[in-house]
Design a protein around this motif. Sequence first.
Motif, mmCIF file in Angstrom:
data_model
loop_
_atom_site.group_PDB
_atom_site.id
_atom_site.type_symbol
_atom_site.label_atom_id
_atom_site.label_comp_id
_atom_site.label_asym_id
_atom_site.label_seq_id
_atom_site.Cartn_x
_atom_site.Cartn_y
_atom_site.Cartn_z
ATOM 1 N N ARG A 160 -3.004 6.593 -2.752
ATOM 2 C CA ARG A 160 -2.942 5.420 -3.627
ATOM 3 C C ARG A 160 -2.349 4.213 -2.907
ATOM 4 N NH1 ARG A 160 -0.645 7.817 -9.414
ATOM 5 N NH2 ARG A 160 -2.639 8.715 -10.062
ATOM 6 N N ASP A 161 -2.955 3.057 -3.169
ATOM 7 C CA ASP A 161 -2.362 1.749 -2.868
ATOM 8 C C ASP A 161 -2.139 1.421 -1.392
ATOM 9 O OD1 ASP A 161 -2.267 1.289 -5.616
ATOM 10 O OD2 ASP A 161 -0.306 2.268 -5.776
ATOM 11 N N ALA A 162 -2.876 2.039 -0.478
ATOM 12 C CA ALA A 162 -2.723 1.699 0.940
ATOM 13 C C ALA A 162 -3.453 0.389 1.234
ATOM 14 C CB ALA A 162 -3.268 2.821 1.815
ATOM 15 N N VAL A 184 -2.985 10.738 9.427
ATOM 16 C CA VAL A 184 -2.410 10.509 8.108
ATOM 17 C C VAL A 184 -0.962 10.966 8.166
ATOM 18 C CG1 VAL A 184 -2.582 11.056 5.657
ATOM 19 C CG2 VAL A 184 -4.666 10.912 7.055
ATOM 20 N N ARG A 185 -0.063 10.008 7.997
ATOM 21 C CA ARG A 185 1.366 10.319 8.075
ATOM 22 C C ARG A 185 2.008 10.106 6.715
ATOM 23 N NH1 ARG A 185 4.851 12.142 11.279
ATOM 24 N NH2 ARG A 185 7.015 11.460 11.381
ATOM 25 N N LEU A 217 2.988 6.367 2.897
ATOM 26 C CA LEU A 217 1.772 6.680 3.633
ATOM 27 C C LEU A 217 1.496 5.683 4.744
ATOM 28 C CD1 LEU A 217 -1.036 8.150 3.836
ATOM 29 C CD2 LEU A 217 -1.823 6.541 2.096
ATOM 30 N N LYS A 218 1.001 6.216 5.855
ATOM 31 C CA LYS A 218 0.490 5.405 6.954
ATOM 32 C C LYS A 218 -0.769 6.094 7.463
ATOM 33 C CE LYS A 218 1.797 3.571 11.469
ATOM 34 N NZ LYS A 218 2.876 3.497 12.464
ATOM 35 N N MET A 219 -1.892 5.363 7.521
ATOM 36 C CA MET A 219 -3.156 5.917 8.001
ATOM 37 C C MET A 219 -3.645 5.071 9.172
ATOM 38 S SD MET A 219 -5.166 6.965 4.494
ATOM 39 C CE MET A 219 -5.330 5.309 3.895
ATOM 40 N N THR A 220 -4.008 5.759 10.257
ATOM 41 C CA THR A 220 -4.467 5.075 11.459
ATOM 42 C C THR A 220 -5.729 5.749 11.981
ATOM 43 O OG1 THR A 220 -2.149 4.655 12.022
ATOM 44 C CG2 THR A 220 -3.794 4.293 13.754
ATOM 45 N N PRO A 221 -6.874 5.050 11.967
ATOM 46 C CA PRO A 221 -8.078 5.610 12.589
ATOM 47 C C PRO A 221 -7.871 5.739 14.100
ATOM 48 C CG PRO A 221 -8.628 3.755 11.167
ATOM 49 C CD PRO A 221 -7.139 3.755 11.344
ATOM 50 N N GLY A 254 -3.715 -7.711 11.356
ATOM 51 C CA GLY A 254 -3.849 -7.710 12.803
ATOM 52 C C GLY A 254 -3.876 -6.337 13.453
ATOM 53 N N ARG A 255 -3.842 -5.265 12.656
ATOM 54 C CA ARG A 255 -3.836 -3.908 13.215
ATOM 55 C C ARG A 255 -4.767 -3.013 12.405
ATOM 56 N NH1 ARG A 255 1.951 -2.038 12.769
ATOM 57 N NH2 ARG A 255 1.087 -0.140 13.625
ATOM 58 N N ASP A 256 -5.272 -1.956 13.022
ATOM 59 C CA ASP A 256 -6.083 -0.967 12.317
ATOM 60 C C ASP A 256 -5.181 0.124 11.758
ATOM 61 O OD1 ASP A 256 -8.543 -2.206 12.736
ATOM 62 O OD2 ASP A 256 -8.801 -1.277 14.692
ATOM 63 N N VAL A 257 -4.263 -0.294 10.891
ATOM 64 C CA VAL A 257 -3.302 0.604 10.253
ATOM 65 C C VAL A 257 -3.265 0.251 8.776
ATOM 66 C CG1 VAL A 257 -0.876 1.301 10.137
ATOM 67 C CG2 VAL A 257 -1.913 0.786 12.346
ATOM 68 N N TRP A 258 -3.287 1.272 7.916
ATOM 69 C CA TRP A 258 -3.196 1.079 6.472
ATOM 70 C C TRP A 258 -1.910 1.753 6.028
ATOM 71 C CZ3 TRP A 258 -7.462 0.763 9.182
ATOM 72 C CH2 TRP A 258 -8.468 -0.124 8.780
ATOM 73 N N GLU A 259 -1.089 1.017 5.293
ATOM 74 C CA GLU A 259 0.183 1.569 4.833
ATOM 75 C C GLU A 259 0.615 0.877 3.551
ATOM 76 O OE1 GLU A 259 2.970 1.136 8.082
ATOM 77 O OE2 GLU A 259 2.180 -0.808 8.588
ATOM 78 N N GLY A 260 1.804 1.191 3.105
ATOM 79 C CA GLY A 260 2.311 0.585 1.883
ATOM 80 C C GLY A 260 1.942 1.383 0.639
#
Length: 145
Positions: free
Chosen positions: A86-88, A126-127, A113-117, A93-99
């Motif tokens: 939820r809510d990432a 997936v962290r 959550l932190k997701m990095t391709p 400026g980065r290929d990182v999804w978090e929050g």
Amino acid sequence: MSRSILAVVLATASCIATAQMTPVGLWKTIDDDGKTEKSLVRVSDKGGVLSGVIEKIFDPAKQDSKCDLCSDERKDKPTLGMEIVRDAKKTEGRDVWEGGHILDPNSGKVYKLKMTPIEDGKKLEVRGFIGFALLGRTQTWVRTQ
């Protein structure tokens, strides 16, 4: 004429590569042991905010499992079809999804959550963590679509 065809091919290839450097898609989740396939999770983008839903569970014994340890509105709901991401949001400026947050339906715990391709978007780190990203665990999911 051949230069314009080459330009179109290169532009298309660039778009495809960029499109893969996102968590959006269907992912095979792999347990912390790095070997055991657990589920398929579909990550979707709704206005720049990502969510992820379990579409398939590989273990036949867990097909009808429920999140009996959850403490929010997902308590006692079926794991199959459950929103676990939820809510990432993308970090500028980065290929990182978090929050956002990720739910472990086995424990009922919700983590930051932190997701990095990685590997050109073929895999997704997936962290899940509590407090600081250093205190948590990482799984590597594999793109299926």
